[in-house]
Write an enzyme that holds these catalytic residues in place. Structure first.
Site, short mmCIF file in Angstrom:
data_model
loop_
_atom_site.label_atom_id
_atom_site.label_comp_id
_atom_site.label_asym_id
_atom_site.label_seq_id
_atom_site.Cartn_x
_atom_site.Cartn_y
_atom_site.Cartn_z
N LYS A 161 -52.19 -23.60 -20.36
CA LYS A 161 -52.33 -22.29 -20.49
C LYS A 161 -51.36 -21.72 -21.35
CE LYS A 161 -51.35 -17.94 -18.09
NZ LYS A 161 -51.61 -17.15 -16.74
N LYS A 163 -49.88 -18.88 -24.07
CA LYS A 163 -49.81 -17.34 -24.23
C LYS A 163 -50.03 -17.18 -25.75
CE LYS A 163 -48.34 -16.20 -20.27
NZ LYS A 163 -48.85 -14.95 -19.20
N ASP A 188 -53.74 -16.76 -22.61
CA ASP A 188 -53.62 -15.71 -21.84
C ASP A 188 -52.92 -14.55 -22.99
OD1 ASP A 188 -52.95 -13.60 -20.10
OD2 ASP A 188 -51.45 -14.72 -19.00
N GLU A 213 -57.74 -15.10 -20.55
CA GLU A 213 -57.19 -14.14 -19.62
C GLU A 213 -56.53 -12.84 -20.25
OE1 GLU A 213 -54.29 -16.10 -17.14
OE2 GLU A 213 -53.35 -14.52 -16.16
N ASP A 238 -56.33 -10.60 -15.08
CA ASP A 238 -55.04 -10.66 -14.21
C ASP A 238 -54.67 -9.29 -14.06
OD1 ASP A 238 -52.40 -10.81 -13.57
OD2 ASP A 238 -52.13 -12.15 -15.00
N LYS A 262 -53.04 -12.99 -7.97
CA LYS A 262 -51.33 -13.09 -7.78
C LYS A 262 -51.28 -12.52 -6.41
CE LYS A 262 -50.34 -13.54 -12.61
NZ LYS A 262 -49.35 -12.94 -13.71
N GLY A 290 -49.12 -16.85 -11.17
CA GLY A 290 -47.84 -16.91 -10.90
C GLY A 290 -46.98 -15.77 -11.27
O1 OSB Z 1 -49.78 -13.25 -16.95
O2 OSB Z 1 -49.80 -14.87 -15.95
C1 OSB Z 1 -49.30 -14.19 -16.52
C2 OSB Z 1 -45.43 -14.87 -15.85
C3 OSB Z 1 -45.00 -13.73 -15.76
C4 OSB Z 1 -45.86 -12.67 -15.77
C5 OSB Z 1 -47.18 -12.80 -16.12
C6 OSB Z 1 -47.93 -13.95 -16.03
C7 OSB Z 1 -46.84 -15.12 -16.14
C8 OSB Z 1 -47.27 -16.29 -16.35
C9 OSB Z 1 -46.37 -17.69 -15.66
O3 OSB Z 1 -48.29 -16.64 -16.93
C10 OSB Z 1 -46.95 -17.97 -14.39
C11 OSB Z 1 -46.12 -19.04 -13.53
O4 OSB Z 1 -45.75 -20.19 -13.93
O5 OSB Z 1 -45.24 -18.60 -12.52
MG MG Z 2 -51.78 -13.28 -16.82
#
Ligand code: OSB
Ligand code: MG
Length: 369
Positions: A161, A163, A188, A213, A238, A262, A290
């Site tokens: 994934k 960003k 994402d 996402e 999310d 989550k 996460g």
């Molecule tokens: O948007 O999924 C998210 C981490 C912090 C806040 C938001 C997100 C994330 C991650 C990392 O994408 C997920 C992880 O490896 O814990």
């Molecule tokens: Mg996310």
């Protein structure tokens, strides 16, 4: 089960690599570890909010405030039999799901230990290994991103994934796809776009992405439905899904085809399982996201991943990917097949390294009934 003592512990863990998203850059994690006692047993949970209110409105400090001034006093001395009781007890506090989660998870861990069951079994989990993907932040160059992706694939991770944000999107996806034509890939956006960007999302249909996402507003389900109807790639929500009701609304409006669950974002494991069940009834696959948790929050995420409708790889990495040293023993480890084992021992199934926890503590308060 009567909870007679609760400890809140604010810990500070430096991340091995800064984690950059469209909403900001995290270099240090400020997390609240909750420890609860009932009779002779203890249970652990985690409130993994960010320090700043950019992913959600919660911060480490608001979690502490809501726990200290409302949730903990309500909880102490109460006879709680199930997580539904706890949800009712906490309901007068609107929102503040991450604050609720630390306490809720500590209750689940206690209950599982009291019953001599693993957390996974108590929740209704059916898997002893779960699939892991990795979430890679925005990098300073595309070359650097490609190197990081290569390294994670080498380690076994089953999906990547990345960003995205305006200025770091289509061209980056194009280069990643050229370098890794077959890799299960998703993006994402953490709410960095609006419906004005629909043409950008149409172009992303060319890259065989597993999903996009949370491209639009952090609390939106209406514009996401409009976007989903104009593109082929599945949308995954999310931020917008903070309860089972939100999941139902999003499904009814066809705002997404996949949901990221989550536990922290939805108030804990009880709500996470309710969302899982609603999605399962509607043939919507889910996966576990996460919040850069420590090993304690990760244990709860792993247990949740063992439920049957978690059908896509989680954002679940080895402890060493986040922290030079984790607060649990053994540290979490993704194997060469990109899988993580679900502990079979009672409760969260890993040992908490109290000595290390103490050494990274910046604030602590204990409350007794
Ligand atoms: O948007 O999924 C998210 C981490 C912090 C806040 C938001 C997100 C994330 C991650 C990392 O994408 C997920 C992880 O490896 O814990
Ligand atoms: Mg996310």
């Amino acid at each position: 089960m009567r909870i007679d003592r609760v400890q809140l512990r604010h810990i500070r863990l430096p991340l091995v690599h800064p984690f950059e998203t469209s909403f900001g850059r995290e270099t240090i994690r400020d997390i609240i570890i909750v420890k609860a006692w009932a009779g002779g047993l203890v249970g652990y949970g985690e409130s993994a909010s960010m320090a700043k209110p950019f992913y959600s409105y919660e911060t480490t400090e608001t979690c502490w405030h809501i726990q200290r001034d409302f949730l903990v006093p309500w909880l102490l001395g109460q006879d709680i039999t199930g997580a539904a009781d706890l949800a009712r007890l906490f309901a007068p506090v609107r929102g503040h799901e991450i604050a609720k989660t630390g306490l809720e998870q500590a209750f689940w861990d206690l209950k599982a230990r009291a019953e001599g069951q693993s957390l996974s079994t108590l929740l209704g989990g059916v898997k002893d290994r779960v699939e892991c993907g990795v979430s890679i932040g925005i990098q300073d160059s595309v070359q650097h991103l490609l190197e990081r992706i290569g390294a994670f694939l080498e380690l076994g991770y089953r999906r990547i994934k990345i960003k995205i944000k305006p200025g770091w999107d289509r061209e980056v996806v194009d280069k990643v796809r050229q370098a890794f034509p077959q890799v299960p890939l998703m993006v994402d956006a953490n709410s960095a776009y609006t419906l004005d960007d629909v043409d950008l999302f149409k172009t992303l249909d060319d890259y065989d992405l597993m999903m996009i996402e949370q491209p639009l507003g952090y609390d939106d389900i209406v514009d996401h439905a409009k976007l989903q109807s104009q593109i082929m790639t599945p949308l995954c929500l999310d931020e917008s899904i903070t309860s089972a009701a939100h999941a139902r609304w999003a499904i009814e409006l066809e705002s997404c085809r996949i949901i990221n669950i989550k536990p922290g974002r939805v108030g804990g494991l009880h709500q996470a399982r309710r969302i899982h069940d609603i999605c399962q009834e509607h043939s919507i696959p889910v996966w576990c996201g996460g919040l850069l948790e420590s090993g304690i929050g990760r244990a709860h995420n792993v247990a949740v991943c063992s439920l049957p409708n978690f059908r896509l790889p989680a954002d679940l990495s080895s402890s060493s990917r986040y922290y030079s040293k984790d607060v649990v023993l053994p540290p979490w480890q993704v194997d060469a097949q990109g899988m993580m084992s679900v502990p079979a021992a009672p409760g969260i199934g890993v040992e908490v390294d109290e000595e290390y926890l103490e050494s990274v503590t910046v604030g602590e308060q204990t409350f007794s009934a």
